[in-house]
Design a protein around this motif. Structure first.
Motif, PDB file in Angstrom:
ATOM      1  N   ILE A 156      -8.369 -23.778  14.182  1.00  0.00           N
ATOM      2  CA  ILE A 156      -9.749 -23.709  13.705  1.00  0.00           C
ATOM      3  C   ILE A 156     -10.685 -23.901  14.894  1.00  0.00           C
ATOM      4  O   ILE A 156     -10.306 -24.484  15.917  1.00  0.00           O
ATOM      5  CB  ILE A 156     -10.049 -24.776  12.628  1.00  0.00           C
ATOM      6  CG1 ILE A 156      -9.869 -26.193  13.179  1.00  0.00           C
ATOM      7  CG2 ILE A 156      -9.162 -24.565  11.401  1.00  0.00           C
ATOM      8  CD1 ILE A 156     -10.278 -27.294  12.202  1.00  0.00           C
ATOM      9  N   SER A 157     -11.901 -23.422  14.745  1.00  0.00           N
ATOM     10  CA  SER A 157     -12.882 -23.509  15.828  1.00  0.00           C
ATOM     11  C   SER A 157     -13.630 -24.841  15.757  1.00  0.00           C
ATOM     12  O   SER A 157     -13.555 -25.573  14.766  1.00  0.00           O
ATOM     13  CB  SER A 157     -13.883 -22.365  15.719  1.00  0.00           C
ATOM     14  OG  SER A 157     -14.668 -22.521  14.533  1.00  0.00           O
ATOM     15  N   ASP A 158     -14.376 -25.134  16.825  1.00  0.00           N
ATOM     16  CA  ASP A 158     -15.194 -26.341  16.852  1.00  0.00           C
ATOM     17  C   ASP A 158     -16.227 -26.304  15.727  1.00  0.00           C
ATOM     18  O   ASP A 158     -16.500 -27.325  15.080  1.00  0.00           O
ATOM     19  CB  ASP A 158     -15.884 -26.464  18.211  1.00  0.00           C
ATOM     20  CG  ASP A 158     -16.737 -27.714  18.310  1.00  0.00           C
ATOM     21  OD1 ASP A 158     -16.175 -28.822  18.217  1.00  0.00           O
ATOM     22  OD2 ASP A 158     -17.968 -27.588  18.469  1.00  0.00           O
ATOM     23  N   THR A 159     -16.783 -25.138  15.477  1.00  0.00           N
ATOM     24  CA  THR A 159     -17.766 -24.980  14.400  1.00  0.00           C
ATOM     25  C   THR A 159     -17.141 -25.285  13.045  1.00  0.00           C
ATOM     26  O   THR A 159     -17.739 -25.970  12.206  1.00  0.00           O
ATOM     27  CB  THR A 159     -18.332 -23.552  14.402  1.00  0.00           C
ATOM     28  OG1 THR A 159     -18.943 -23.294  15.668  1.00  0.00           O
ATOM     29  CG2 THR A 159     -19.353 -23.366  13.292  1.00  0.00           C
ATOM     30  N   GLU A 160     -15.925 -24.791  12.827  1.00  0.00           N
ATOM     31  CA  GLU A 160     -15.237 -25.038  11.557  1.00  0.00           C
ATOM     32  C   GLU A 160     -14.865 -26.510  11.402  1.00  0.00           C
ATOM     33  O   GLU A 160     -14.982 -27.079  10.310  1.00  0.00           O
ATOM     34  CB  GLU A 160     -13.989 -24.157  11.472  1.00  0.00           C
ATOM     35  CG  GLU A 160     -14.307 -22.686  11.267  1.00  0.00           C
ATOM     36  CD  GLU A 160     -13.091 -21.801  11.417  1.00  0.00           C
ATOM     37  OE1 GLU A 160     -13.030 -20.764  10.720  1.00  0.00           O
ATOM     38  OE2 GLU A 160     -12.211 -22.126  12.233  1.00  0.00           O
TER      39      GLU A 160
END
Length: 316
Positions: A229-233
């Motif tokens: 998963i991304s930092d945003t997620e």
């Protein structure tokens, strides 16, 4: 001599026999010789000392505290299985004790003569547990992965343990040939409709026992660090109250699954029924306490293998 005097003398003899056996470490033959009675009488006196409550046993060993914590966890959270391993005083991160305990429990199930279906999750502790399994002929059993085994870059997910367990056992293994998270919900649904995947999902739902890990969703969350998963997620999950994840499924402090965000794209199988089977988490560590506690509260799991420090934090 009156009956009460006889009773008192017999308790005196029982106390002497109990002291000689439990404190002085005498054998029953030695006790018989010292008290001038037969070996059978000595045995009965030692038993009487215990049954009358004259002997109080205290096990002075670290494992005694572990057993006490396990019993309290089992009672507090209505668990079907609880096992607490001693914590390493020199390290708060080593998984050795918990991994060994998990390996022992996995091996116990695999040695069953009755064919079983075992579902398996992912994680560092679980991988260490599987690596300790002896070589066994488990051709009568089926082992199925709950989660996809493909990393975002197309490589094999490092902590997916289905291939490790397949190497150690002569058992039919069923990997989940999917990414851990699909690109979209529609892609996930389409993948799950494939006949081969449908049969694997069905097999996972029928598991007799499941072993899995619990991941935290702090800033160093495994899902984020490993690129799933991304930092945003991750920040979106944190804002939504997520405290832990199991095979990708994120949940809040009450154990409720998070709506949307990454849960819409998780390709893992649903966690098997706790009403029909045993679902055991092998997890430890301060960062994981909120996630473990949430899983216990919602009964996402009904079995736990952990260490002393984590058990004490959960009970506090």
């Amino acid at each position: 001599m009156s009956r009460s005097d006889n009773g008192s003398n017999r308790l005196d003899d029982a106390a002497r026999a109990g002291w000689l056996y439990y404190v002085a470490g005498n054998t029953q033959e030695e006790i018989a010789s010292k008290l001038g009675v037969s070996r059978q009488s000595a045995q009965r006196l030692v038993s009487l000392a215990m049954s009358e409550g004259l002997v109080k046993v205290r096990l002075d060993h670290p494992i005694a505290n572990c057993q006490s914590l396990a019993n309290e966890l089992k009672s507090r959270f209505a668990l079907d299985l609880a096992d607490v391993a001693p914590s390493d005083p020199g390290s708060s991160s080593t998984t050795i004790g918990v991994a060994q305990a998990a390996s022992t429990e996995i091996e116990k199930w695999l040695r069953s003569e009755k064919p079983i279906t075992m579902a398996i999750g992912t994680g560092r502790t679980l991988k260490a547990a599987v690596e300790q399994l002896p070589r066994m002929d488990c051709s009568r059993h089926k082992v199925v992965s709950l989660t996809g085994n493909v990393a975002p870059d197309g490589s094999a997910a490092y902590y997916n343990v289905i291939f490790n367990i397949a190497d150690a056992l002569k058992a039919r293994s069923f990997p989940m040939p999917l990414p851990v998270l699909a690109s979209t919900r529609e892609e996930r649904d389409l993948l799950h409709e494939q006949p081969m995947i449908r049969s694997t999902l069905k097999l996972a739902a029928e598991a007799d026992v499941t072993f899995l890990g619990i991941g935290d969703l702090g800033n160093e969350a495994p899902l984020f660090v490993d690129g799933f998963i991304s930092d945003t997620e991750l920040k979106a999950l944190q804002r939504a109250g997520a405290v832990g994840e199991i095979v990708g499924w994120a949940f809040d402090e009450t154990g409720k699954m998070i709506d949307g965000i990454t849960n819409d794209r998780v390709a893992s199988a649903p966690i098997p029924s706790r009403e029909k089977s045993l679902v055991v988490a092998a997890a430890m560590g301060e960062r994981k306490v909120p996630g473990i506690l949430a899983a216990l509260r919602r009964r996402i799991i009904n079995g736990l293998i952990t260490d002393e420090r984590t058990a004490e934090a959960l009970l506090a």
